[in-house]
Design an enzyme around this catalytic site. Structure first.
Site, PDB file in Angstrom:
ATOM      1  N   HIS A  33     -28.873  27.678  39.567  1.00  0.00           N
ATOM      2  CA  HIS A  33     -28.426  28.541  38.491  1.00  0.00           C
ATOM      3  C   HIS A  33     -27.519  28.042  37.526  1.00  0.00           C
ATOM      4  O   HIS A  33     -26.763  27.408  37.726  1.00  0.00           O
ATOM      5  CB  HIS A  33     -27.681  29.834  39.189  1.00  0.00           C
ATOM      6  CG  HIS A  33     -27.735  30.903  38.221  1.00  0.00           C
ATOM      7  ND1 HIS A  33     -28.755  32.033  38.269  1.00  0.00           N
ATOM      8  CD2 HIS A  33     -26.784  31.336  37.443  1.00  0.00           C
ATOM      9  CE1 HIS A  33     -28.626  33.121  37.277  1.00  0.00           C
ATOM     10  NE2 HIS A  33     -27.327  32.642  36.701  1.00  0.00           N
ATOM     11  N   GLN A  67     -33.367  31.112  41.684  1.00  0.00           N
ATOM     12  CA  GLN A  67     -32.313  30.988  40.602  1.00  0.00           C
ATOM     13  C   GLN A  67     -31.122  32.142  41.055  1.00  0.00           C
ATOM     14  O   GLN A  67     -29.920  32.224  40.424  1.00  0.00           O
ATOM     15  CB  GLN A  67     -32.727  31.723  39.399  1.00  0.00           C
ATOM     16  CG  GLN A  67     -33.262  33.334  39.346  1.00  0.00           C
ATOM     17  CD  GLN A  67     -33.501  33.625  37.823  1.00  0.00           C
ATOM     18  OE1 GLN A  67     -33.759  32.894  36.983  1.00  0.00           O
ATOM     19  NE2 GLN A  67     -33.725  34.891  37.686  1.00  0.00           N
ATOM     20  N   ASN A  68     -31.889  32.899  42.274  1.00  0.00           N
ATOM     21  CA  ASN A  68     -30.675  33.584  42.794  1.00  0.00           C
ATOM     22  C   ASN A  68     -29.466  32.943  43.464  1.00  0.00           C
ATOM     23  O   ASN A  68     -29.641  31.937  44.378  1.00  0.00           O
ATOM     24  CB  ASN A  68     -31.324  34.812  43.759  1.00  0.00           C
ATOM     25  CG  ASN A  68     -32.277  35.510  42.983  1.00  0.00           C
ATOM     26  OD1 ASN A  68     -32.307  35.528  41.791  1.00  0.00           O
ATOM     27  ND2 ASN A  68     -33.316  36.075  43.955  1.00  0.00           N
ATOM     28  N   ILE A  69     -28.193  33.108  43.297  1.00  0.00           N
ATOM     29  CA  ILE A  69     -27.035  32.836  44.104  1.00  0.00           C
ATOM     30  C   ILE A  69     -26.580  33.823  44.857  1.00  0.00           C
ATOM     31  O   ILE A  69     -25.229  33.808  45.295  1.00  0.00           O
ATOM     32  CB  ILE A  69     -26.077  32.186  43.087  1.00  0.00           C
ATOM     33  CG1 ILE A  69     -25.639  33.051  42.105  1.00  0.00           C
ATOM     34  CG2 ILE A  69     -26.747  30.853  42.479  1.00  0.00           C
ATOM     35  CD1 ILE A  69     -24.729  32.425  41.195  1.00  0.00           C
ATOM     36  N   ASP A  70     -27.290  34.691  45.417  1.00  0.00           N
ATOM     37  CA  ASP A  70     -26.640  35.808  46.215  1.00  0.00           C
ATOM     38  C   ASP A  70     -26.791  35.455  47.873  1.00  0.00           C
ATOM     39  O   ASP A  70     -26.299  36.320  48.340  1.00  0.00           O
ATOM     40  CB  ASP A  70     -27.464  37.150  45.925  1.00  0.00           C
ATOM     41  CG  ASP A  70     -29.107  36.872  46.104  1.00  0.00           C
ATOM     42  OD1 ASP A  70     -29.432  36.154  46.925  1.00  0.00           O
ATOM     43  OD2 ASP A  70     -29.955  37.691  45.215  1.00  0.00           O
ATOM     44  N   ARG A  81     -19.186  41.652  40.947  1.00  0.00           N
ATOM     45  CA  ARG A  81     -20.497  41.003  41.577  1.00  0.00           C
ATOM     46  C   ARG A  81     -20.155  40.615  42.962  1.00  0.00           C
ATOM     47  O   ARG A  81     -21.022  40.956  43.809  1.00  0.00           O
ATOM     48  CB  ARG A  81     -20.704  39.790  40.814  1.00  0.00           C
ATOM     49  CG  ARG A  81     -21.283  39.960  39.390  1.00  0.00           C
ATOM     50  CD  ARG A  81     -21.265  38.455  38.734  1.00  0.00           C
ATOM     51  NE  ARG A  81     -22.548  37.800  39.141  1.00  0.00           N
ATOM     52  CZ  ARG A  81     -22.621  36.441  39.015  1.00  0.00           C
ATOM     53  NH1 ARG A  81     -21.990  35.825  38.413  1.00  0.00           N
ATOM     54  NH2 ARG A  81     -23.486  35.755  39.688  1.00  0.00           N
ATOM     55  N   TYR A 134     -16.509  38.995  37.875  1.00  0.00           N
ATOM     56  CA  TYR A 134     -16.878  38.121  38.864  1.00  0.00           C
ATOM     57  C   TYR A 134     -16.618  39.084  40.267  1.00  0.00           C
ATOM     58  O   TYR A 134     -17.223  39.085  41.197  1.00  0.00           O
ATOM     59  CB  TYR A 134     -16.442  36.721  39.174  1.00  0.00           C
ATOM     60  CG  TYR A 134     -17.122  35.843  38.303  1.00  0.00           C
ATOM     61  CD1 TYR A 134     -18.326  35.570  38.725  1.00  0.00           C
ATOM     62  CD2 TYR A 134     -16.821  35.320  36.915  1.00  0.00           C
ATOM     63  CE1 TYR A 134     -19.371  34.664  37.978  1.00  0.00           C
ATOM     64  CE2 TYR A 134     -17.647  34.555  36.115  1.00  0.00           C
ATOM     65  CZ  TYR A 134     -18.935  34.137  36.775  1.00  0.00           C
ATOM     66  OH  TYR A 134     -19.496  33.345  35.731  1.00  0.00           O
TER      67      TYR A 134
END
Length: 119
Positions: free
Chosen positions: A119, A101-104, A66, A63
């Site tokens: 997500h 679906q992206n959590i960016d 990321r 994590y």
């Protein structure tokens, strides 16, 4: 394409669905593509409470990596076009939701207002 344009022009409620490909253009690593995380690791080894219980340092490292990667990433032309489309259609009284679906948070940074990150 003409049929699509006709239907789209009449639509009052529009959903735009995106996934990893949109953010990959910003340099965000994908999880299943070439070199993706899930090629080397199973999700259960990094992204579950059980994984944390077995190996907390590996999960923290995953994590942390990321978060560090995302510090240098910015919305690309697709994120911006989607946000501009939402804004333009909203002015016409049409409703747009972006489902990703992206959590960016790149959609949000580009200006998307009605966003569902699933997500």
């Amino acid at each position: 394409m003409a049929d699509f344009r006709e239907v789209f022009a009449k639509a009052k409620h529009i959903a735009i669905i995106t996934g990893a490909g949109v953010s990959a253009e910003s340099g965000v690593p994908t999880f299943r593509g070439a070199g993706g995380f899930w090629r080397k690791w199973q999700a259960q080894e990094l992204a579950t409470p059980g994984a944390f219980a077995r190996n907390p340092s590996r999960v923290w490292e995953f994590y942390h990596y990321r978060r560090e990667v995302m510090l240098s990433k910015h919305p690309n032309a697709a994120h911006i076009a989607i946000a501009e489309c939402e804004k333009r259609l909203r002015k016409q009284g049409r409703s747009v939701v972006v489902i990703t679906q992206n959590i960016d948070e790149l959609h949000r940074k580009a200006g998307t207002k009605h966003l569902l990150e699933i997500h």
